[in-house]
Design an enzyme around this catalytic site. Sequence first.
Site, mmCIF file in Angstrom:
data_model
loop_
_atom_site.group_PDB
_atom_site.id
_atom_site.type_symbol
_atom_site.label_atom_id
_atom_site.label_comp_id
_atom_site.label_asym_id
_atom_site.label_seq_id
_atom_site.Cartn_x
_atom_site.Cartn_y
_atom_site.Cartn_z
ATOM 1 N N CYS A 23 17.714 58.062 46.562
ATOM 2 C CA CYS A 23 18.840 57.278 47.079
ATOM 3 C C CYS A 23 20.087 57.776 46.383
ATOM 4 O O CYS A 23 20.228 57.587 45.170
ATOM 5 C CB CYS A 23 18.625 55.789 46.813
ATOM 6 S SG CYS A 23 20.018 54.757 47.356
ATOM 7 N N ASN B 5 15.411 58.940 58.149
ATOM 8 C CA ASN B 5 16.803 58.446 58.180
ATOM 9 C C ASN B 5 17.538 59.241 59.263
ATOM 10 O O ASN B 5 17.360 60.468 59.352
ATOM 11 C CB ASN B 5 17.460 58.694 56.818
ATOM 12 C CG ASN B 5 16.745 57.952 55.690
ATOM 13 O OD1 ASN B 5 16.888 56.756 55.534
ATOM 14 N ND2 ASN B 5 15.959 58.688 54.894
ATOM 15 N N CYS C 218 25.534 56.395 53.204
ATOM 16 C CA CYS C 218 24.220 56.914 52.800
ATOM 17 C C CYS C 218 24.464 58.229 52.056
ATOM 18 O O CYS C 218 24.930 59.204 52.664
ATOM 19 C CB CYS C 218 23.341 57.143 54.032
ATOM 20 S SG CYS C 218 21.704 57.792 53.640
ATOM 21 N N THR D 277 22.282 60.426 50.408
ATOM 22 C CA THR D 277 21.407 61.540 50.792
ATOM 23 C C THR D 277 21.680 61.949 52.229
ATOM 24 O O THR D 277 21.568 63.127 52.588
ATOM 25 C CB THR D 277 19.920 61.155 50.646
ATOM 26 O OG1 THR D 277 19.667 59.921 51.337
ATOM 27 C CG2 THR D 277 19.526 61.056 49.183
ATOM 28 N N GLN E 103 19.035 48.385 49.262
ATOM 29 C CA GLN E 103 17.934 48.883 48.434
ATOM 30 C C GLN E 103 17.867 48.153 47.091
ATOM 31 O O GLN E 103 18.895 47.672 46.579
ATOM 32 C CB GLN E 103 18.094 50.395 48.135
ATOM 33 C CG GLN E 103 17.631 51.307 49.255
ATOM 34 C CD GLN E 103 18.721 51.603 50.274
ATOM 35 O OE1 GLN E 103 19.931 51.593 49.949
ATOM 36 N NE2 GLN E 103 18.322 51.866 51.504
HETATM 37 N N1 LIG Z 1 16.732 54.585 53.359
HETATM 38 C C1 LIG Z 1 16.478 55.781 52.518
HETATM 39 C C2 LIG Z 1 16.616 55.414 51.018
HETATM 40 C C3 LIG Z 1 18.057 55.085 50.629
HETATM 41 C C4 LIG Z 1 18.984 56.249 50.885
HETATM 42 C C5 LIG Z 1 20.488 55.935 50.909
HETATM 43 N N2 LIG Z 1 20.851 54.555 50.670
HETATM 44 C C6 LIG Z 1 21.269 56.891 50.016
HETATM 45 O O1 LIG Z 1 22.342 56.517 49.489
HETATM 46 O O2 LIG Z 1 20.807 58.051 49.879
HETATM 47 C C7 LIG Z 1 15.051 56.279 52.807
HETATM 48 O O3 LIG Z 1 14.218 55.484 53.293
HETATM 49 O O4 LIG Z 1 14.801 57.463 52.521
#
Ligand SMILES: N[C@H](CCC[C@H](N)C(=O)O)C(=O)O
Length: 277
Positions: free
Chosen positions: A75, A192, A219, A221, A46
């Site tokens: 994120c 996700n 990840c 979230t 990201q």
């Molecule tokens: N791919 C996720 C965003 C990044 C989330 C992830 N990298 C984290 O640490 O929460 C989405 O499209 O909602």
Amino acid sequence: MRVEFSKMHGLGNDFMVIDLVSQQVNLEPALIRGLANRNFGIGFDQLLLVEPPEQPDVDFKYRIFNADGSEVEQCGNGVRCFARFVHERGLTRKKLIRVSTKSGIVEPEINEQGWVRVNMGAPKFRPAEIPFIAAADAAVYQVEVGTGEVQLDVVNMGNPHAVIVVDDILKAPVETLGPLLEKHARFPERVNVGFMQVLSRHEVCLRVFERGTGETLACGTGACAAVVSGIRQGLLDPEVVVHLQGGDLTIAWRPNDVVWMTGPTATVFEGVIQLHD
Ligand SMILES: N[C@H](CCC[C@H](N)C(=O)O)C(=O)O
């Protein structure tokens, strides 16, 4: 145009972070995709943008873009790196900061070791809040995908998550089921996809096929969504260690409360890119 950035990660979920408080740059989706490319660009899961606040009781605005150039609402690993970045760049001396995102306010607090504890806000579960197309609310949902059917739960942590409980994380069908569910018609804004193996009432393993990026080493979230889902299904206690491929996060939640996420951050290098106008 010369643009300074930091390359950072939270448990191997890696980011390019740009300070747009003291510099100005316009990043179109095609340029973001080029910068995300691990052969022809910088390479990241990201892109995180640090911007001035747009409301009085907030310290910064936080924008997030996936590797495919899509802008998203939240994120978790990124907000921990955000907190470290604004300290390293001298943009604030506050240990606890209020950060506005597309999905609301999150409050990261950094400690001396560079670990960050974040109030990630309250999860949502109604299909319309995910968004997820369902005839009615349910504890878990059966979704036809590929040639079969999968049982999953849905949680919104600012961004949409599907959570699938598996018996063996090493055999989880991440590469096959992940992309099919990410773009499934019942998730109008894509999703996700988390695969969770429950080891005990306070320990899980998790792999996540992320919307707009693919499988990542961690990840934030997704860890929040998986623990919340496990607690709601009666599988987990209120505080859980989540083992991800890149390392561990601690997630805490009680019903009708916010989700707390605690974990490490790292700055790998600082760099400069030359953008042609
Ligand atoms: N791919 C996720 C965003 C990044 C989330 C992830 N990298 C984290 O640490 O929460 C989405 O499209 O909602």
